[in-house]
Write a protein that holds these residues in place. Structure first.
Motif, short mmCIF file in Angstrom:
data_model
loop_
_atom_site.label_atom_id
_atom_site.label_comp_id
_atom_site.label_asym_id
_atom_site.label_seq_id
_atom_site.Cartn_x
_atom_site.Cartn_y
_atom_site.Cartn_z
N LEU A 256 -24.05 12.64 -69.46
CA LEU A 256 -24.26 14.06 -68.70
C LEU A 256 -26.22 13.99 -68.96
CD1 LEU A 256 -22.60 15.30 -72.66
CD2 LEU A 256 -22.50 16.18 -69.77
N MET A 257 -26.71 12.64 -69.31
CA MET A 257 -28.08 12.57 -68.82
C MET A 257 -28.30 13.30 -67.38
SD MET A 257 -29.07 9.85 -71.98
CE MET A 257 -30.90 9.95 -70.88
N GLN A 258 -26.89 12.13 -66.86
CA GLN A 258 -26.94 12.88 -65.37
C GLN A 258 -26.88 13.90 -64.36
OE1 GLN A 258 -24.48 9.80 -63.29
NE2 GLN A 258 -24.15 8.62 -65.45
N SER A 259 -26.38 14.27 -65.42
CA SER A 259 -26.22 15.88 -64.38
C SER A 259 -25.71 16.74 -65.67
CB SER A 259 -24.68 16.21 -63.32
OG SER A 259 -24.32 16.69 -63.14
N GLU A 260 -25.98 17.90 -66.04
CA GLU A 260 -25.82 18.80 -67.14
C GLU A 260 -24.61 19.93 -66.50
OE1 GLU A 260 -28.58 22.03 -67.67
OE2 GLU A 260 -30.02 19.98 -68.79
N ASN A 261 -23.88 19.35 -65.14
CA ASN A 261 -22.72 20.11 -64.41
C ASN A 261 -21.72 19.07 -63.39
OD1 ASN A 261 -23.02 23.00 -64.55
ND2 ASN A 261 -24.88 22.48 -63.61
N LEU A 262 -20.23 18.77 -64.00
CA LEU A 262 -19.91 17.83 -64.52
C LEU A 262 -18.65 18.30 -63.54
CD1 LEU A 262 -20.16 15.08 -66.63
CD2 LEU A 262 -21.73 14.93 -64.32
N GLU A 275 -17.59 6.17 -83.11
CA GLU A 275 -18.48 6.52 -83.73
C GLU A 275 -18.21 7.80 -84.16
OE1 GLU A 275 -23.44 5.81 -82.57
OE2 GLU A 275 -21.85 5.27 -81.10
N LYS A 276 -19.37 8.45 -84.61
CA LYS A 276 -19.42 10.15 -84.74
C LYS A 276 -19.97 10.40 -83.78
CE LYS A 276 -18.24 14.11 -87.30
NZ LYS A 276 -18.57 14.30 -86.35
N LEU A 277 -19.23 11.61 -83.29
CA LEU A 277 -19.31 12.33 -82.46
C LEU A 277 -20.23 13.32 -82.21
CD1 LEU A 277 -19.08 12.79 -79.54
CD2 LEU A 277 -17.06 14.45 -80.01
N PRO A 278 -21.52 13.55 -82.33
CA PRO A 278 -22.38 14.62 -82.67
C PRO A 278 -21.78 16.31 -81.92
CG PRO A 278 -23.64 13.11 -81.74
CD PRO A 278 -22.46 12.42 -81.37
N GLU A 279 -21.73 17.09 -83.13
CA GLU A 279 -21.55 18.55 -82.23
C GLU A 279 -22.08 18.75 -80.82
OE1 GLU A 279 -18.71 21.07 -82.55
OE2 GLU A 279 -18.52 19.39 -84.66
N ALA A 280 -23.14 18.53 -81.14
CA ALA A 280 -23.84 18.52 -80.10
C ALA A 280 -23.58 18.00 -78.85
CB ALA A 280 -26.17 18.94 -80.38
N LEU A 281 -23.45 17.23 -79.20
CA LEU A 281 -22.48 16.30 -77.62
C LEU A 281 -21.70 17.05 -77.46
CD1 LEU A 281 -23.41 14.53 -75.64
CD2 LEU A 281 -22.06 12.07 -77.59
N ARG A 282 -20.12 16.93 -78.44
CA ARG A 282 -19.27 17.29 -77.92
C ARG A 282 -19.87 19.28 -77.21
NH1 ARG A 282 -14.78 17.73 -81.57
NH2 ARG A 282 -16.01 16.81 -82.95
N LYS A 283 -20.12 19.63 -77.16
CA LYS A 283 -20.55 21.04 -77.02
C LYS A 283 -21.08 21.04 -75.45
CE LYS A 283 -21.28 24.25 -81.16
NZ LYS A 283 -22.44 24.00 -82.22
N ALA A 284 -22.28 20.14 -75.63
CA ALA A 284 -22.45 19.88 -74.38
C ALA A 284 -21.65 19.39 -72.94
CB ALA A 284 -23.77 18.42 -74.29
N TRP A 285 -20.50 18.89 -73.77
CA TRP A 285 -19.66 18.08 -72.35
C TRP A 285 -19.02 19.47 -72.53
CZ3 TRP A 285 -18.65 13.99 -69.66
CH2 TRP A 285 -17.18 13.71 -68.40
N GLN A 286 -18.16 20.09 -73.33
CA GLN A 286 -17.66 21.39 -72.98
C GLN A 286 -18.01 22.42 -71.62
OE1 GLN A 286 -14.50 22.88 -74.88
NE2 GLN A 286 -14.58 23.94 -73.15
N PRO A 292 -12.78 20.32 -73.22
CA PRO A 292 -13.17 20.30 -75.01
C PRO A 292 -12.67 17.79 -74.53
CG PRO A 292 -10.69 20.60 -74.80
CD PRO A 292 -11.12 21.03 -73.35
N VAL A 293 -13.85 18.05 -76.36
CA VAL A 293 -13.65 16.12 -76.08
C VAL A 293 -12.84 16.44 -77.14
CG1 VAL A 293 -14.59 14.36 -76.77
CG2 VAL A 293 -15.64 15.93 -75.49
N HIS A 294 -11.99 15.66 -77.64
CA HIS A 294 -11.10 15.57 -79.00
C HIS A 294 -11.00 14.51 -80.23
CE1 HIS A 294 -8.76 19.36 -78.35
NE2 HIS A 294 -8.49 18.62 -77.02
N GLU A 295 -11.87 14.08 -80.74
CA GLU A 295 -12.64 12.67 -81.80
C GLU A 295 -11.37 12.61 -82.76
OE1 GLU A 295 -16.38 12.12 -84.32
OE2 GLU A 295 -15.46 13.76 -84.31
N ALA A 296 -11.14 10.98 -82.99
CA ALA A 296 -10.37 10.09 -83.55
C ALA A 296 -11.21 9.40 -84.28
CB ALA A 296 -9.71 9.99 -82.97
N LEU A 297 -10.80 8.91 -85.54
CA LEU A 297 -11.17 8.70 -86.70
C LEU A 297 -10.35 7.38 -87.29
CD1 LEU A 297 -13.24 7.41 -88.54
CD2 LEU A 297 -11.81 8.36 -90.49
#
Length: 494
Positions: A256-262, A275-286, A292-297
């Motif tokens: 996402l640092m390379q581009s805001e649109n993929l 590791e824990k996925l920050p909520e802001a990162l999940r939203k930025a990918w969306q 969406p990004v689905h996280e697992a523990l």
């Protein structure tokens, strides 16, 4: 409910069973910007069963341990499955380990053979024969599969212990059957999928999510070639029609640092773990991809077992739900269930088919688990609907002013600030028995702005007392945040 593992059973035979049904379908493509090395299901199984014959021809017997010192190539999963096919016990290890590190691990497992690639450190002194020509091993006629009890030992993996001493985790053949709970509970995986995993072959996250599960499901696994830059991933995802993308949060962040649109027209969703996925990162990918990004523990002892999924997305701020078929509990210090909304230790029932047999001890095959519950060390709370919120590791929890605080709660206060590209909080000891919260961060933001945000969003006992701008946060070879290294780095600043 999860169907019981069939018996007799062999992990490798199960993973490669699609070779008989769809021999010409592509099981694996190793990707580079200039092309791909493609393996059909038939070619993959031929290599595995040929190498299995070669290994048995070296005089090894079922139960012998084989240390894998292999790089980011198809040799790694082929060797792993070849060992299991004939009852040998593979021990995958990171190619990044140094000679002293791998020497210590070899002393624990006592290998009968090492499969090695050039340039990768070996134990010193070398405790057993070393085989380097894997191509010659795989050229033998096909071996049969050694079938048996699903509960017997299949492979060993190392995990970081809380004491700093890695522990060997013993897994049964049934562990791969238990992973079927992830297909619907996390992946949404079907035989039509093309799953691109950004990790190296010899990372257990890649081995399971990126290879074994797609093959067992009859899908196609896509793996970047060794040395590929992360900047090439968007092109590869698009060019090779990836429908699912799996990576650690750090990979998502760098993309996402390379581009805001993929533009990824065939991608259905991403998967995140490690590791824990920050909520802001999940939203930025969306926002960037429309997916969406689905996280697992999970953990080395049981792989992933809590997750969001396409069928049941995780509510915002949560990890998601126990996968169907899992039996978990949230326990207090006395081993009793806590009430909904209260924080406790996440536990897995010892009858979970994906849970390890135990830890290797003094060269013995494994230490059987005792009691009803295995404590993970993860601190969580459970909502009324069963969704779990993560509050960090028990050993990552910060103690400040008599309060226990999750580092993730502190980090969330800064994650959306303009000028913060990455941040992480740890507790450091400034004098004997006196700890403060310290935060390392990257980005052009000034310290004064961070303090203003902390005062606005955090109780005083949660606010960092020390801020340090760094060129980058320390991470492992697989992109996971290294809190111990960060703690040492910030300690030097005080």
């Amino acid at each position: 409910m999860q169907e019981p593992c069939p018996a007799p059973f062999n992990l490798a035979a199960y993973v490669l069973s699609r070779a008989a049904q769809t021999p010409d379908k592509i099981a694996l493509a190793v990707l580079s910007p200039t092309g791909s090395d493609r393996w059909s299901y038939a070619r993959l199984e031929t290599a595995v069963r040929g190498m299995a014959t070669g290994l048995r021809g070296m005089g090894l017997t079922p139960g012998d341990r084989v240390l894998l010192r292999l790089g980011n190539t198809p040799d790694f999963p082929i060797a792993f499955l070849a060992c299991i096919a004939v009852g040998l016990v593979p021990v995958p290890t990171s190619a990044q380990l140094t000679t002293p590190e791998i020497t210590r691990l070899a002393a624990v497992i006592r290998p009968a053979l090492i499969l090695a690639a050039p340039g990768i450190a070996l134990p010193e002194p070398v405790p057993c024969p070393v085989a380097r020509d894997l191509g010659a091993l795989a050229a033998h006629p096909a071996s049969g599969y050694l079938m048996g009890d699903p509960d017997r030992l299949a492979y060993l993996v190392f995990t970081s212990g809380t004491s700093g001493r890695p522990r060997a985790v013993a897994h049964a053949h049934r562990a791969v059957w238990a992973r079927r709970m992830m297909w619907e509970g996390w992946y949404g995986l079907t035989a039509q999928d093309r799953l691109l995993h950004a990790g190296a072959f010899n990372w257990t996250f890649t081995l399971g999510t990126g290879l074994l599960d797609p093959w067992a499901a009859g899908a196609t696994a896509l793996i970047p070639a060794e040395g590929l830059e992360l900047s090439a991933l968007p092109l590869l995802l698009k060019r090779h029609g990836a429908t699912i993308f799996a990576a650690a949060p750090g990979v998502y962040r760098k993309m996402l640092m390379q581009s805001e649109n993929l533009a990824l027209p065939r991608l259905r969703h991403g998967l995140s773990a490690g590791e824990k996925l920050p909520e802001a990162l999940r939203k930025a990918w969306q926002r960037a991809t429309g997916t969406p990004v689905h996280e697992a523990l999970g953990m080395s002892e049981c792989s992933t077992f809590i997750s969001g999924s396409p069928a049941r997305p995780a509510p915002e701020g949560t990890l998601g739900y126990p996968q169907t078929g899992r039996r978990i509990a949230v326990l207090d210090q006395d081993g009793q269930p806590v009430s909904k909304g209260r924080t406790g230790t996440l536990a897995i029932h010892c009858k979970d088919p994906g849970l390890m047999l135990g830890y290797l001890d003094d060269g013995k095959p494994h230490l059987p688990l005792t009691g009803d519950w295995f404590l993970t060390g993860d601190q969580v709370s459970e909502a009324v609907d069963g969704a779990l919120t993560y509050h960090g590791r028990r050993d990552d929890m910060l103690n400040t002013g008599g309060f226990r605080v999750s580092p993730h709660e502190i980090e969330a206060a800064f994650a959306d600030l303009p000028g913060v590209t990455d941040c992480a909080a740890v507790a450091i000891e400034v004098s004997e028995g006196v700890f403060i919260v310290a935060m390392g961060y990257t980005g052009p933001i000034e310290e004064g702005s961070l303090r203003v945000a902390a005062e606005a969003g955090l109780a005083r006992y949660k606010q960092p007392r020390l801020y340090a701008r760094l060129a980058a946060l320390p991470r492992t070879a697989n992109g996971k945040l290294d809190r111990a290294a960060l703690r040492a780095c910030l300690k030097e600043v005080t």
